[in-house]
Design a protein around this motif. Structure first.
Motif: not given
Lengths: 330, 537
Positions: B374-401
């Motif tokens: 649901f959310t990926a579709d929103l972002i792809k269609n530019n339906k939400i405003k995002l400021d990724p820099s708010r997460n700039d203190d995080l260096v992220i990796t992703y764990h697939d369940s």
């Protein structure tokens, strides 16, 4: 024990026809006619029986193991072969699995190095497995020339490829070397690698010894002890035309070879070798990951006792009302 | 409770089993720290399970019912006739050993009976004795053995050390899935009342109260009220989610873990902030207040009984479709079992995003979509405003369940979201992600505290890969889409890779989400200063 006993069993299986046809000439009929017919019958009916037995159990749930991206949003690329949703995609996945052992190709080796687990490339098992199965198939098909008067062009082509290097007389077949090497590798690995030895059963060693003996007897017959090839062909054609004859002058080594193959055929349906049929029935590989798109039906699905909303509301009605939640019954 | 050894002590691992030993000759030893406490009688009775009584695994007497062997063998015959997977997987293994070193418990522990092939042989050996001619007459030579108390204890110990993660099945040339065998072993042990407290408690809770944690209706609302207060503090926006509301367009179901403890609660705040910003018409349910399904770790029937609530509630409330939250085994069940058990869901409509109009054909029958779809579709269609820099203190990796990777294939959606809401993202090595991902080590109801040693052992391969990216890229946050991950990876990170924290994907989304009318945010959802806002930055 689990290594020695299968080895002894195969030795006995070699000695039986060897002594049989050498000491008592009449046993040629037994080893050349009775056993082959029995073996083929046992193999065919046994194989079908096992498949039917498996097929009798339904597949209640749609449980493919997905190994790639699902089909979801149109701009996300689906991995059609690793996560199929259509029948054609499933066929593609199965072909990769059966023809080139896709899953085994993923294999890697885990080791502890400097206090860390590391995963190294490990393709030898895949390579040996592939070499073994393909050379076996090649050799099997190549043998077709013994069963027909005029050898079809396709078989001649295969032979040409197999003896491409034109070494020796009779010409040396590459697949003979490949199957010997591959089976030996699989055997050595089973004895030598501690994990694999630990999990191995007698039923893992027996087919390896048996197939090795089949290959060796075949090679001996072709390259070393000359066999009366015309007589062998006469026997083979007699068998398939249901008009069996026992020609004179076939060496004992041929009967060894034939008998071991018959044993393999008879052993096949009742052993792990049935993975040949089973791989096609494996629900984690032969199903499409489409259970959200179309409802998958379980033939034995049955009603179960659930805790209904009404019962839940009865349990918590006062608390729900107090919390301002809507209720069905006031 | 057994004391948990230090990490370097746990890592004294030998992958080579004793050279001359026959595994059948080694009696099972129930090692403290490697198994869970036994189920309580009252929790088994609550769901009408047989042989309900308190029992203790370490005691010699397991208070088994009369003729328990007969019960197990009868059930085995029954399941062999009902599950082709079980029957075929009993027969076709060639013991090639490709799976041997793929199990996280084997990698982190070295116990040979944690090699998937041998775990399966624990069951196959009994199968051969009673269901094959060779096994019946040749016995041990054919790899067969009788079912006795020692075997039963071995089953219980090792099949409650398998998290049904299916990693072995990815590498098996025939796709043999140990999860299918573990599922059966758990069915059999449950017929004898041999469950664990950590599984049977949540099952009873979920059955009677609607969720694993046993949160009663008002407690769920209180928990969410608390989150709403926090959201208001952070954003200045008061949001008003609804509960059990008839006529809503969407029913939202997530694992109850998200409502209960950090860091899951931050993920739940994330969902609510997103849904509020979009203004979508959705409702929570207190009756179907559990997305997860611990019943799946006991028996097929129990899993179905718990799962039934979701469709029943969707029908009662008259929603058009369902969105499911971030959870692992929940999605294995929703993708591969729910519709078969409790469908057809023909009283709903094919999910259609009210914001983008995207129709989710991939859920045409189940009418339930994953919140990251649901959310990926929103972002792809530019339906939400995002400021990724708010997460700039995080260096992220992703764990697939395990379950979303190998029981569904939800791989790119969460990655797309993370890359849209964060600037610093690094993948772990290829051998440890996507379909090859490692289990957190505590799935299938192993996330208790008394079995911490086996949890840390099972969690080691995942932690080892996280350590790699921490050392290489300075990763300090492990993102995932699973409630059990959020709870258990926190523990295994603290143990193996201190300094790395754990987050749900929608917590990251909500941090980056620019909400209409929000005040200037000073902190992230955890109440920590945003990058550039803190006194020490």
């Amino acid at each position: 024990m689990k290594t020695v006993l299968p080895f002894i069993a195969v030795v006995i299986l070699v000695l039986l026809p060897l002594f049989g046809v050498t000491v008592a000439h009449q046993t040629q009929i037994f080893f050349g006619v009775v056993v082959p017919y029995t073996a083929v019958a046992v193999f065919v009916f046994g194989f079908i029986y096992r498949i039917l037995q498996w097929g009798k159990s339904p597949v209640p749930f749609c449980i493919p193991t997905t190994c790639g991206q699902q089909k979801s949003l149109p701009w996300i690329k689906q991995d059609k072969l690793e996560n199929p949703v259509t029948t054609m995609q499933v066929v593609g996945r199965m072909l990769l699995e059966v023809l080139v052992f896709r899953s085994l190709f993923r294999n890697m080796k885990t080791e502890m190095k400097e206090g860390k687990a590391v995963y190294g490339s490990e393709k030898l098992l895949w390579l040996a497995g592939l070499a073994f199965h393909w050379s076996f198939l090649f050799i099997f098909v190549r043998h077709y020339r013994f069963f027909v008067q005029d050898v079809p062009t396709a078989i001649q082509l295969m032979e040409g490829m197999d003896s491409f290097f034109q070494i020796g007389a009779p010409l040396f077949y590459m697949t003979d070397a490949v199957i010997l090497g591959a089976v030996t590798f699989l055997l050595v690995r089973r004895v030598y690698l501690p994990q694999i030895r630990y999990i191995s059963l007698a039923a893992d060693f027996f087919p390896l010894f048996l197939i090795l003996a089949i290959a060796i007897s075949g090679i001996l017959m072709r390259y070393f002890f000359k066999t009366h090839i015309v007589a062998v062909k006469q026997l083979a054609i007699g068998l398939v035309s249901l008009n069996p004859t026992i020609p004179e002058g076939i060496g004992a080594i041929f009967y060894v070879h034939l008998f071991l193959i018959c044993v393999l055929l008879m052993y096949f349906p009742f052993s792990k070798l049935m993975h040949m049929g089973g791989v096609f029935l494996s629900p984690t590989r032969n199903m499409a990951n489409d259970s959200r798109i179309v409802r998958y039906i379980n033939p034995w699905n049955y009603p179960v006792h659930v805790h209904t909303y009404e019962e839940y509301e009865d349990d918590f009605r006062e608390k729900m009302k107090k919390a301002g939640l809507p209720v069905e019954k006031e | 409770m057994a004391k948990l050894p230090k990490p370097e002590e746990l890592l004294q691992i030998n992958y080579n089993p004793p050279p001359t030993e026959d595994w059948m000759d080694r009696p099972v030893e129930l090692k403290q720290g490697n198994f869970c406490w036994g189920a309580k009688g009252k929790n088994l009775a609550a769901v009408e399970f047989p042989n309900a009584r308190d029992w203790t695994p370490v005691e010699a007497d397991w208070k088994l019912p009369k003729d328990w062997e007969g019960t197990v063998l009868e059930a085995m015959a029954d399941r062999l006739s009902k599950y082709r997977s079980f029957k075929v997987f009993m027969d076709i293994c060639v013991r090639c050993g490709a799976c041997a070193d793929k199990c996280h418990f084997f990698i982190g522990g070295g116990d040979p009976k944690n090699m998937p092939v041998l775990r399966a042989e624990l069951m196959r050996s009994v199968y051969r004795k009673y269901f094959t001619t060779a096994g019946k007459y040749l016995g041990k030579l054919a790899g067969a053995r009788e079912l006795d108390l020692n075997v039963l204890k071995e089953w219980w110990y090792y099949f409650y050390q398998c998290t049904e993660c299916r990693r072995c099945s990815v590498f098996c040339p025939y796709g043999i899935d140990t999860a299918e065998i573990t599922l059966m072993a758990r069915e059999f042990t449950n017929l004898l009342g041999l469950n664990t407290d950590w599984i049977s408690g949540p099952v009873a809770n979920c059955y009677m109260k609607g969720n694993h944690l046993g949160l009663e209706p008002h407690a769920i609302m209180n928990s969410i009220e608390g989150m709403i207060d926090d959201i208001e503090t952070i954003t200045g926006i008061r949001i008003n989610p609804s509960f059990n509301r008839k006529g809503a367009e969407i029913l939202f179901v997530t694992p109850s873990g998200d409502l209960f403890a950090d860091p899951g609660t931050f993920t739940a705040m994330g969902y609510m902030m997103l849904f509020h910003e979009l203004g979508i018409d959705y409702t929570w349910s207190t009756y179907a207040s559990e997305g997860g399904n611990f019943g799946f770790f006991t028996s097929n029937e129990m899993a179905k009984r718990l799962n039934a609530k979701i469709y029943a509630e969707a029908k009662r409330l008259g929603v058009k479709y369902i969105i499911g939250g971030e959870c692992g085994h929940m999605w294995r069940v929703l993708n591969q079992y729910m519709d078969t058990w409790n469908g057809p869901a023909d009283f709903m409509e094919v999910p259609k995003s009210p914001i983008t109009g995207t129709v989710f054909d991939n859920a045409a029958s189940t009418k339930m979509i994953h919140v990251t779809e649901f959310t990926a579709d929103l972002i792809k269609n530019n339906k939400i405003k995002l400021d990724p820099s708010r997460n700039d203190d995080l260096v992220i990796t992703y764990h697939d369940s395990c379950n979303t990777a190998r029981g569904m294939g939800l791989l790119e959606e969460p990655r797309y979201i993370i890359n849209s809401v964060c600037n610093k993202f690094h993948e772990m090595p290829d051998n440890t992600i996507r379909e090859r991902t490692f289990c957190c080590g505590s799935g299938t109801g192993l996330n208790a505290s008394e079995n911490m040693e086996i949890r840390m052992r099972g969690g080691y391969p995942r932690a080892n890969a996280v350590k790699f990216v921490r050392d290489k890229h300075g990763v300090n946050m492990l993102a995932n889409i699973c409630a059990i991950d959020r709870a258990t990876l926190s523990a295994s990170m603290d143990y193996w890779v201190p300094g790395v924290r754990v987050t749900g994907v929608h917590e990251l989304v909500a941090n980056a989400l620019i909400m209409t009318g929000e005040k200037e945010r000073e902190t992230n959802l955890r109440g920590e200063p945003l990058p550039g806002k803190g006194g020490n930055e």
